[in-house]
Write a protein that holds these residues in place. Structure first.
Motif, short mmCIF file in Angstrom:
data_model
loop_
_atom_site.label_atom_id
_atom_site.label_comp_id
_atom_site.label_asym_id
_atom_site.label_seq_id
_atom_site.Cartn_x
_atom_site.Cartn_y
_atom_site.Cartn_z
N SER A 2 -1.13 -4.17 -3.68
CA SER A 2 -2.05 -3.96 -2.54
C SER A 2 -2.94 -2.75 -2.81
N GLY A 48 0.80 -1.22 0.00
CA GLY A 48 0.00 0.00 0.00
C GLY A 48 0.84 1.28 0.00
N GLU A 84 -2.96 -7.78 5.30
CA GLU A 84 -1.60 -7.74 4.74
C GLU A 84 -1.32 -8.95 3.85
MG MG Z 1 -0.40 -3.23 3.21
#
Ligand code: MG
Ligand code: ASP
Length: 425
Positions: free
Chosen positions: A40, A11, A203
């Motif tokens: 992500s 991310g 995650e």
């Molecule tokens: Mg992440």
């Protein structure tokens, strides 16, 4: 046949327009057919989607949260694309689909299922934006929906991979595309045999990368992060960290078990089984060496590693009938934990009680207490922090526990763990 490589970008590497430009520069001389790029959700999008779910669950108005989420993605696109780019209808369309999903009824019972149908949009948005951006820069690549490849069971939010079916899908659908193009794949998500979206655990995009690498017999996986590699402690919490040039699969797996967030815990096993090396590298310094995780015949110097886990809950189960703790009690508690898929981070038994430390999870702890309250007197503390030191020494232990309100401690030859109440809580 060209060789397959897998890259994963988290991310933080797609958190804004500048990061996406940086990512495309990393890909500049690395993009070629045979490369799988797992992405992500952008920045904190998954957290934002979780918040929307919570608001929906409370039956409050989440429309402004959707507007913020949409604006966040559109603003990034405005900075990256021409006004008439096809990315704008793509993003709007995905947001409309998300809104449609959210219109359905959400209850405690269908919460995890609902979560997966909503939260998957983070990765769908980021991967689509990246693919369009790379193509607009002349880096031709194709997009592959992970839900057509990674097949899982229906254990929503923690879905288990059907390896045989996923391998078959990889060979049939992904391998032919990879012969011609690099392929962008949304991380974290899969689908059930009936086509419902699933997620692989928070995650989980690292795990997606490992799944695809293993099923495609890739040469290596590279996880691009905002740290220089695997360090002996989180640099955001500790100074004087040491970077590992290389780590054995076992050592790396153990660190993830204790909560090292640098790699998702499920990532190592499929790669170790297939002997595929895992590189952890910095997207800020892409030419630096990073860390290589692979099979090592010798283990290097034992540097103390510190892993911190926040938001821990302590449950103490006390027997009520003047008996002592025995195997039956432990079995009963573990059965309760197993039914709710709660993982024990620390366990301690005494003559009359069993204490366990678990991650806080919505609804699960209250369900566990409800299921076991007839058999035990149960005490419960929240918002604790668990610190693990692997390869401890007296100096490191002293440094860690100094000034802390210690609740529980455990020490073995290799590992020291302390549960404490952080000052702020
Ligand atoms: Mg992440
Ligand atoms: N976007 C998901 C999360 O934040 C998956 C990932 O980033 O790997 O948990």
């Amino acid at each position: 046949m060209s060789k397959t490589f897998v890259f994963k970008f988290g991310g933080a590497s797609v958190k804004d327009a500048g990061s996406i430009k940086n990512l495309s520069e990393i890909l500049f001389n690395r993009l070629r057919n045979g490369l799988v790029i797992v992405i992500s959700a952008m920045g904190k999008t998954t957290n934002r989607l979780e918040e929307i779910l919570q608001i929906k669950y409370r039956q409050e108005d989440y429309s402004s949260n959707i507007t913020i989420l949409k604006e966040f993605h559109l603003e990034i696109c405005r900075q990256l694309f021409e006004e008439n780019s096809s990315i704008f209808p793509i993003v709007s369309n995905l947001i409309t689909q998300l809104e449609k999903q959210l219109e359905r009824s959400l209850t405690k019972e269908n919460y995890d299922y609902f979560y997966d149908q909503v939260v998957c949009y983070g990765e769908l948005l980021s991967s689509k934006i990246l693919q369009e951006y790379l193509c607009s820069k002349g880096y031709i690549c194709v997009w592959q929906d992970a839900r057509e490849i990674i097949q899982t069971d229906s254990n929503h939010r923690f879905a288990k991979v059907n390896w045989d079916q996923t391998t078959a899908n990889c060979q049939k659908q992904l391998a032919p595309k990879l012969k011609q193009f690099p392929v962008i794949v949304p991380g974290f998500i899969g689908s059930t045999v009936t086509g419902d979206s699933t997620t692989l655990g928070r995650e989980g995009s690292d795990f997606s990368a490992a799944i695809l690498a293993s099923c495609l017999h890739a040469q290596s996986v590279t996880i691009w992060k905002d740290v220089p590699g695997v360090l002996n402690a989180d640099p955001k919490r500790f100074s004087d960290t040491v970077k590992f040039e290389e780590l054995d699969y076992h050592e790396a797996a153990e660190l993830t078990y204790y909560g090292a967030s640098v790699i998702h815990p499920k990532t190592i096993k499929p790669l170790a089984n297939a002997g595929i090396p895992l590189f952890v590298k910095s997207f800020l310094q892409p030419t630096e060496s990073g860390t290589k995780i692979h099979h090592m015949d010798y283990i290097n110097e034992k540097i103390p590693c510190i892993v911190v886990k926040d938001d821990q809950s302590l449950l103490s189960f006390k027997v009520t009938d003047f008996t002592f703790i025995n195997e039956g009690h432990i079995q009963e508690i573990y059965q309760g934990l197993n039914e709710l898929k709660l993982k024990v981070n620390l366990l301690q038994t005494s003559a009359i009680s069993i204490s366990i430390v678990v991650d806080r999870q919505d609804f699960k702890i209250e369900k566990l207490i409800a299921n076991l309250q007839d058999a035990f007197q149960i005490r419960f503390n929240e918002h604790l922090q668990l610190i693990t030191i692997k390869h401890h020494n007296p100096i490191t232990i002293e440094k860690i526990i100094k000034g802390k309100e210690v609740i529980m401690e455990q020490i073995t030859r290799t590992t020291f763990q302390v549960l404490h109440k952080p000052a702020s809580s």
